[in-house]
Design an enzyme around this catalytic site. Structure first.
Site, PDB file in Angstrom:
ATOM      1  CG  PHE A 269      -1.810  -1.237   1.287  1.00  0.00           C
ATOM      2  CD1 PHE A 269      -2.615  -1.640   0.225  1.00  0.00           C
ATOM      3  CD2 PHE A 269      -1.783  -2.019   2.436  1.00  0.00           C
ATOM      4  CE1 PHE A 269      -3.380  -2.793   0.315  1.00  0.00           C
ATOM      5  CE2 PHE A 269      -2.552  -3.167   2.526  1.00  0.00           C
ATOM      6  CZ  PHE A 269      -3.354  -3.570   1.464  1.00  0.00           C
ATOM      7  NE  ARG A 270       3.178   4.763  -4.114  1.00  0.00           N
ATOM      8  CZ  ARG A 270       4.188   4.406  -4.918  1.00  0.00           C
ATOM      9  NH1 ARG A 270       4.171   3.254  -5.558  1.00  0.00           N
ATOM     10  NH2 ARG A 270       5.207   5.215  -5.075  1.00  0.00           N
ATOM     11  CG  LEU A 271       1.180   2.367   4.034  1.00  0.00           C
ATOM     12  CD1 LEU A 271       0.271   1.683   5.054  1.00  0.00           C
ATOM     13  CD2 LEU A 271       1.063   3.892   4.140  1.00  0.00           C
TER      14      LEU A 271
END
Length: 205
Positions: A182-184
């Site tokens: 989730f692009r975290l």
């Protein structure tokens, strides 16, 4: 320190980011299909216009990260005018990135001579024949220069040109980036302190 151990600490030992870089590079050597030591090198020209190109990392230790070039090339001229540069490694197979920023110093003549002597003979001839980054009137002109230097150095060792040597980026900061769902992403920055140690900071992705 592995990707699962990117922890915030107030200060770290002098060689901690270099140990971590070494672990990541070794993993890249096992997973990257080509040139795991390839790195984007960023410089700035005298007018403040940025430039970037790929080079090959040829060595590193707790003094910094070393590559070699023709000092009369565009990147050589730009670095020698500012003595500052930045690097970015991107290992797609591992979904990792390492960014380095810092001042630059020339390697010693002994270091440069030793590395130059380790290069294939054709590459040493090429260092003499190529007026790197300058206008080439024809491919034939380059081939003629190669032939000329091949004849000149047909016997014995090929000396290192005075204008060809190594540069070492002495990092003021090293950022380790690890892709996450989730692009975290994980982002950990090591920043050099005046006493030669490092502080660490985590950044939002």
């Amino acid at each position: 320190m592995t990707q699962n151990e990117l922890k915030n600490t107030q200060t770290t030992e002098r060689d901690e980011p270099f140990r971590m870089f070494g672990e990541w590079l070794k993993e890249a050597e096992r997973s990257e299909p080509n040139d795991p030591n390839a790195v984007a090198l960023a410089t700035v020209d005298p007018d403040g216009m940025p430039n970037v190109r790929m080079v090959l990392l040829k060595g590193y230790d707790n003094r910094g990260f070393v590559f070699y070039t023709n000092f009369e090339s565009t990147k050589g001229v730009e670095i020698l005018s500012s003595m500052k540069a930045a690097m970015c490694f991107h290992w797609k197979s591992l979904r990792r990135q390492v960014r380095i920023r810092g001042s630059v110093e020339k390697v010693s003549n002994e270091e440069a001579d030793a590395y130059f002597a380790s290069r294939p003979r054709g590459s040493r001839i090429g260092a003499w024949a190529s007026k790197q980054s300058r206008t080439l009137e024809s491919r034939y002109a380059l081939e003629k220069a190669v032939a000329g230097y091949t004849a000149k150095f047909s016997v014995g060792e090929i000396p290192r040109p005075d204008y060809w040597s190594g540069l070492r980026i002495k990092p003021m900061s090293i950022e380790f980036w690890q892709d996450k769902q989730f692009r975290l992403h994980d982002r950990l920055v090591f920043s050099a302190t005046d006493d030669g140690r490092w502080t660490t900071t985590r950044l939002y992705p």
